[in-house]
Each structure stands twice: as C-alpha cells, then as structure tokens.
Design a protein around this motif. Structure first.
Motif, mmCIF file in Angstrom:
data_model
loop_
_atom_site.group_PDB
_atom_site.id
_atom_site.type_symbol
_atom_site.label_atom_id
_atom_site.label_comp_id
_atom_site.label_asym_id
_atom_site.label_seq_id
_atom_site.Cartn_x
_atom_site.Cartn_y
_atom_site.Cartn_z
ATOM 1 N N LEU A 261 54.938 41.308 47.721
ATOM 2 C CA LEU A 261 54.278 42.373 46.986
ATOM 3 C C LEU A 261 54.277 42.093 45.494
ATOM 4 C CD1 LEU A 261 52.954 45.145 46.929
ATOM 5 C CD2 LEU A 261 55.259 46.163 46.847
ATOM 6 N N TRP A 262 55.366 41.537 44.971
ATOM 7 C CA TRP A 262 55.462 41.232 43.541
ATOM 8 C C TRP A 262 54.414 40.202 43.136
ATOM 9 C CZ3 TRP A 262 56.161 42.653 39.005
ATOM 10 C CH2 TRP A 262 56.516 41.804 37.961
ATOM 11 N N ARG A 263 54.195 39.191 43.987
ATOM 12 C CA ARG A 263 53.172 38.187 43.678
ATOM 13 C C ARG A 263 51.782 38.800 43.690
ATOM 14 N NH1 ARG A 263 48.724 36.098 46.042
ATOM 15 N NH2 ARG A 263 49.753 35.626 48.001
ATOM 16 N N LYS A 264 51.514 39.689 44.658
ATOM 17 C CA LYS A 264 50.203 40.341 44.717
ATOM 18 C C LYS A 264 49.967 41.227 43.492
ATOM 19 C CE LYS A 264 47.490 40.378 47.479
ATOM 20 N NZ LYS A 264 46.275 39.540 47.623
ATOM 21 N N LEU A 265 51.013 41.910 43.028
ATOM 22 C CA LEU A 265 50.872 42.750 41.845
ATOM 23 C C LEU A 265 50.572 41.909 40.610
ATOM 24 C CD1 LEU A 265 53.792 45.294 42.424
ATOM 25 C CD2 LEU A 265 51.330 45.736 42.607
ATOM 26 N N ARG A 266 51.287 40.799 40.472
ATOM 27 C CA ARG A 266 51.009 39.907 39.333
ATOM 28 C C ARG A 266 49.612 39.311 39.423
ATOM 29 N NH1 ARG A 266 55.385 35.505 39.222
ATOM 30 N NH2 ARG A 266 55.421 35.948 41.462
ATOM 31 N N GLU A 267 49.210 38.970 40.643
ATOM 32 C CA GLU A 267 47.861 38.429 40.864
ATOM 33 C C GLU A 267 46.796 39.420 40.397
ATOM 34 O OE1 GLU A 267 45.332 38.336 44.835
ATOM 35 O OE2 GLU A 267 46.886 36.791 44.874
ATOM 36 N N ALA A 268 46.962 40.686 40.774
ATOM 37 C CA ALA A 268 46.004 41.711 40.366
ATOM 38 C C ALA A 268 46.024 41.921 38.852
ATOM 39 C CB ALA A 268 46.316 43.024 41.089
ATOM 40 N N TYR A 269 47.221 41.908 38.271
ATOM 41 C CA TYR A 269 47.359 42.108 36.830
ATOM 42 C C TYR A 269 46.660 40.976 36.071
ATOM 43 C CZ TYR A 269 49.808 44.473 32.975
ATOM 44 O OH TYR A 269 50.119 45.212 31.869
ATOM 45 N N ILE A 270 46.893 39.736 36.482
ATOM 46 C CA ILE A 270 46.260 38.585 35.822
ATOM 47 C C ILE A 270 44.742 38.631 35.997
ATOM 48 C CG2 ILE A 270 46.030 36.062 35.860
ATOM 49 C CD1 ILE A 270 48.986 35.926 36.618
ATOM 50 N N ALA A 271 44.287 39.047 37.174
ATOM 51 C CA ALA A 271 42.848 39.152 37.419
ATOM 52 C C ALA A 271 42.202 40.145 36.460
ATOM 53 C CB ALA A 271 42.589 39.557 38.868
ATOM 54 N N ILE A 272 42.863 41.265 36.215
ATOM 55 C CA ILE A 272 42.337 42.269 35.278
ATOM 56 C C ILE A 272 42.298 41.692 33.865
ATOM 57 C CG2 ILE A 272 42.809 44.512 34.227
ATOM 58 C CD1 ILE A 272 43.971 45.366 36.954
ATOM 59 N N ILE A 273 43.336 40.957 33.485
ATOM 60 C CA ILE A 273 43.371 40.330 32.157
ATOM 61 C C ILE A 273 42.247 39.305 32.020
ATOM 62 C CG2 ILE A 273 44.721 38.817 30.646
ATOM 63 C CD1 ILE A 273 47.250 40.170 31.787
ATOM 64 N N LEU A 274 42.056 38.478 33.044
ATOM 65 C CA LEU A 274 40.982 37.479 33.014
ATOM 66 C C LEU A 274 39.624 38.148 32.844
ATOM 67 C CD1 LEU A 274 42.083 35.007 35.850
ATOM 68 C CD2 LEU A 274 41.874 34.473 33.418
ATOM 69 N N ASP A 275 39.403 39.202 33.611
ATOM 70 C CA ASP A 275 38.109 39.874 33.556
ATOM 71 C C ASP A 275 37.881 40.538 32.202
ATOM 72 O OD1 ASP A 275 35.917 40.759 35.722
ATOM 73 O OD2 ASP A 275 36.209 42.403 34.303
ATOM 74 N N TYR A 276 38.957 41.018 31.579
ATOM 75 C CA TYR A 276 38.831 41.653 30.271
ATOM 76 C C TYR A 276 38.574 40.624 29.167
ATOM 77 C CZ TYR A 276 40.198 44.066 25.977
ATOM 78 O OH TYR A 276 40.223 44.576 24.705
#
Length: 490
Positions: A274-289
């Motif tokens: 779950l921790w890896r998935k949360l970081r994955e989502a967080y990084i994806a949001i940063i990339l998109d921004y």
C-alpha cells in the motif's frame, strides 16, 4: 360565678401551626428531591463535553500531523522528480553505426551493389515506393524513398529519388520531391549495435514526434483512454478496475494510469504494498502538475519494458521495433505496432517468440479496441488481423561483430581516454562496410567447414578487409582484438 373559657381560641392556632409545619416540611423536602435529580445530568453533560473536546483535539492534531508528513514527503518527492526529469532522465547507450554511403553522379557503384546495400539496411522491395524504407528496381533505375536520419552534421528528412545507372555506374540522381537533379545523396548507415555498459538496460531514445500517431492512439485506447483528461491518477479507472476484479474474483484489470506506470518504473520498485501504491500516486500527481502530457508520454514511450534480448532488458518502443522486426518504428505496419502495444501488459506472457498464438490474440484485441475507437475501419481491422506476426527469424537488435567492437573499444580508449562515457547517448560512425562484412562472413562460414574436413580437425578463422586507399577497416571476422591489431600492423 365563674365565666367559661371559649374553646375556639386554640383550634385556629393548632391549624396554623400544623399548616406552617407542613409547609416548612414540604419546603425542606422539595429542594432535596430536586438536587437528587439534577446532579447526575450535569455530570453527564460535562463528561460528554469532555469527550468531544478530547476527540476534536485528537482529530485536528492527527490531521495536522498527517498534513505535515504529506507536505514533507511531497517536497522530497518533488525534488527527486525535478532532479531526474530535468537532468539526464535515462542512461543511454553509445550506438555504433557503419559507414555512411555517399552517392554522386559518376560513381562506379553498380545498380546491383546499391540494391545489395538496401537489402542489408532492411529496405523493402515493392512495386511502387510510397513510404520511407521502400524501393523498386529495374535494369537501369532504382526508385527509392531514403529514410530520415540524423547525420553527424544534422538531421535530414526522407527523400524520394530516382537513381539512373548504365554499365559504367551511377549517372544521375533525380529528386522526385523537388523535380530536379541532386549533386549527391547520402544513404543512412546500418546500426551495428551498442557498446557494453554497466547496466542491463538498453533503449534507443526517440522524441515524441518520432513515434507514429496511430501507435500512440492504440496505446491510449488500450492502457489509458483518459490520459489527456486526468491529473495523473484516475479515480474512475480505479473504481472500474475494482468492480471488474471483484466480479472475476481475481485481478483481471489494473487501475493505474500511464503516469502511474511511469512513476513506478522510474522511481519505485515493483513491490506490491500500500505504501508503494500511495507513493506511486503521489509522484504521478507531481509529474502531471510539473510537466505537460507530451513530455510524460515521451518518457513513457522510451521507458516501458518490452522484453529481453539475451541478458539485457529492452526498454522503449524504438528498440523493441529493432529487436522484433529489424526496422525503425516509423516503418512498422499497424498490426506490428499493435503487437508491441499489446506486449505492454506482459512482455514475458505475450512474448511473440515463445508464445506466438497468445501474442496474436493480444494483438488482435488491441486492433479491435482501435476499431471501437474509430482509429481503424472494419476493413482495415480485417486486413491487419489476418496478417502473420512477421517477427524476425532470429530476433536481435543488430548484427554486432564482437571482433570489430573489441577493436573499436581499443581505439576509443586510445583516442578519447577516460573522458569517454558510454552511457551518455553518443553515436559513433565507423568505417565498416555492411555489404563487405556480410560477404566476408558468408565466405568464412562456407569455407571453414570444407577446410576442416580436409584437415580432419576443427579450425578457427579470422579475416579482415581494409581499404587500400585510406587504410580503413571495411570488414572483420573472428579472432581477438589483439590478434587483429597485430594483423593490420597497428
């Protein structure tokens, strides 16, 4: 005579006394009953207020702590993303090319020699050339659409030409684009391979505009239909995947966007937590921004894992095209592009070399999705789905000659020294002639078995072809680099 007393004077007093006593008694008892009822309710109310205050305190402090952690993690991840994306995103190999063929009117090059060159470069012989990488030939002319290529002095677009020959050689280079004659023409060199590096990954970096649009459409239709609408993470895709997996009772669909896949591939491990998935989502949001969609898509197209070649992982559609089909990705048919897109889901499971039937089913699914998205017509789908896989008989990235590459490494160390970094995406243009190399390899492979029979034992061979005018090596087969160095007197 005695006067009788009036009895009436005492009765009212007794009554008044009784009333007063009862009134006092009632007055005294009433407060006690009232205090017995109101005391516990005040205490309960105070306890309720106390618990609410404690709960509110715990809630806002926890929220503040969580916000602080997310803020700290976000600042850290943002710095990591920025450093990687705005630096050298990938370690890129040094790509080695053969010599560039220069053509000019008056050259002694024959028509047959030119068609041999085109065959070695995997040009397709057709009736009438329409696309880059195609040619047709008659007894005196060769019509050719030269591929676009970035030469050492700059890029050149594709060129549609007609080359005229007679018995003495090349006589005329006619431009079919500009309707005039050309003074010279360069044919792009053959890619020989890549120099060894201290990493098991290989890729050929291509810019976003170098990828066929129809392939990008196929990828988005298959992997992330809302790529240009979401903000890096798609709640709709996650919910859709959860419903599909619940119905199937197992994982049959993923909810990750292309941006999340890119975040995982570049910045994270493949662990399922779950921790890896949360970081994955967080990084994806940063990339998109931070970056526009085409920048993210370009990175994904060059990063995605698409199989193995020996012990090296093949990343990116550009190199996978060379491995499976032996051609630049711009020249692949729609069915070939659909096969590569289909492999994204599982390069090992849908490996066309080991599991051709499974790979074809996946390819056809991608083609159907493209038809549903109106990228393909029904007739185009039928034509593409009825084609064979058409992968190379012996899939490999290039015809890499070990002896020649050993010699090349020696020369690079001598002339460049420790400043040479093989992971910086350099391109090395050599003097090797791919036609001469092909002929020398055929000569060795056919002659050695005959000599071995005569000698009655196993034999090894080495051969080298050198330009007698310039001294440049044109072909090299077998032996070690040291033996070759001694052979050519260096």
């Amino acid at each position: 005579m005695t006067t009788p007393k009036k009895p009436t004077s005492k009765k009212p007093a007794t009554k008044r006394t009784t009333k007063k006593t009862a009134s006092k008694s009632t007055a005294k008892k009433s407060p006690r009953r009232s205090s017995a009822k109101k005391g516990p309710s005040k205490k309960n109310a105070a306890n309720k207020r106390s618990w609410k205050q404690k709960l509110w305190g715990i809630t806002w402090k926890s929220a503040l702590a969580l916000f602080s952690v997310l803020l700290f993690v976000g600042i850290y991840l943002d710095s990591v993303v920025k450093q990687r994306f705005e630096g050298q995103l990938f370690d890129l190999p040094t790509v080695v090319y053969a010599r560039i063929l220069h053509l000019s009117p008056g050259d002694s090059l024959s028509l047959k020699e030119l068609t041999n060159e085109l065959d070695v470069l995997n040009y397709r012989k057709v009736r009438s050339p329409r696309y880059a990488g195609e040619y047709s030939a008659s007894s005196t002319r060769v019509e050719l659409i030269r591929r676009p290529f970035e030469f050492s002095d700059g890029p050149e677009a594709d060129r549609h030409v007609m080359l005229h020959f007679d018995q003495s050689g090349l006589q005329r280079i006619q431009s079919l684009d500009q309707r005039g004659d050309l003074g010279y023409l360069r044919i792009e060199p053959k890619m020989l391979g890549m120099l060894e590096r201290n990493t098991p990954e290989q890729r050929l970096f291509l810019r976003r505009e170098q990828f066929p649009e129809v392939m990008v459409d196929a990828l988005l239709a298959t992997e992330d239909r809302n790529f240009y609408q979401h903000d890096g993470v798609s709640p709709v895709a996650i919910l859709r995947a959860a419903v599909a997996n619940a119905k199937a009772g197992r994982t049959v669909q993923g909810g990750s966007t292309l941006t999340q896949q890119l975040a995982k591939n570049i910045f994270l491990s493949s662990e399922r937590t779950l921790w890896r998935k949360l970081r994955e989502a967080y990084i994806a949001i940063i990339l998109d921004y931070r970056y526009d969609k085409d920048q993210i898509l370009e990175a994904y197209l060059n990063e995605v894992y698409l199989g193995q070649s020996g012990g090296e992982a093949i990343h990116g559609f550009g190199l996978a095209s060379r491995l499976y089909f032996g051609q630049p990705i711009q020249e692949l048919r729609i069915d070939q592009l659909a096969l590569l897109v289909g492999m994204v889901k599982g390069p090992s499971y849908y490996n066309p070399i080991r599991f051709p039937d499974r790979a074809k089913q996946r390819r056809d699914l991608v083609l159907r999705l493209m038809m549903q998205q109106n990228t393909l017509t029904a007739s185009e789908y039928d034509e593409a789905a009825n084609r064979p896989l058409d992968i190379q008989d012996n899939p490999r990235i290039a015809s890499r000659q070990p002896a020649y590459f050993q010699q090349l490494n020696i020369e690079l160390r001598e002339k460049v020294g420790p400043a040479f970094q093989s992971q910086n995406g350099l391109r090395v243009f050599t003097s090797l002639d791919p036609v001469s190399q092909h002929e020398l390899e055929n000569a060795i492979s056919s002659r050695i078995p005959q000599l071995a029979k005569t000698a009655g034992k196993e034999l090894e061979a080495a051969a080298i072809a050198v330009d007698r005018h310039s001294g440049e090596i044109r072909a090299m087969v077998g032996a070690s680099a040291l033996a070759m160095t001694a052979l050519i007197g260096r």
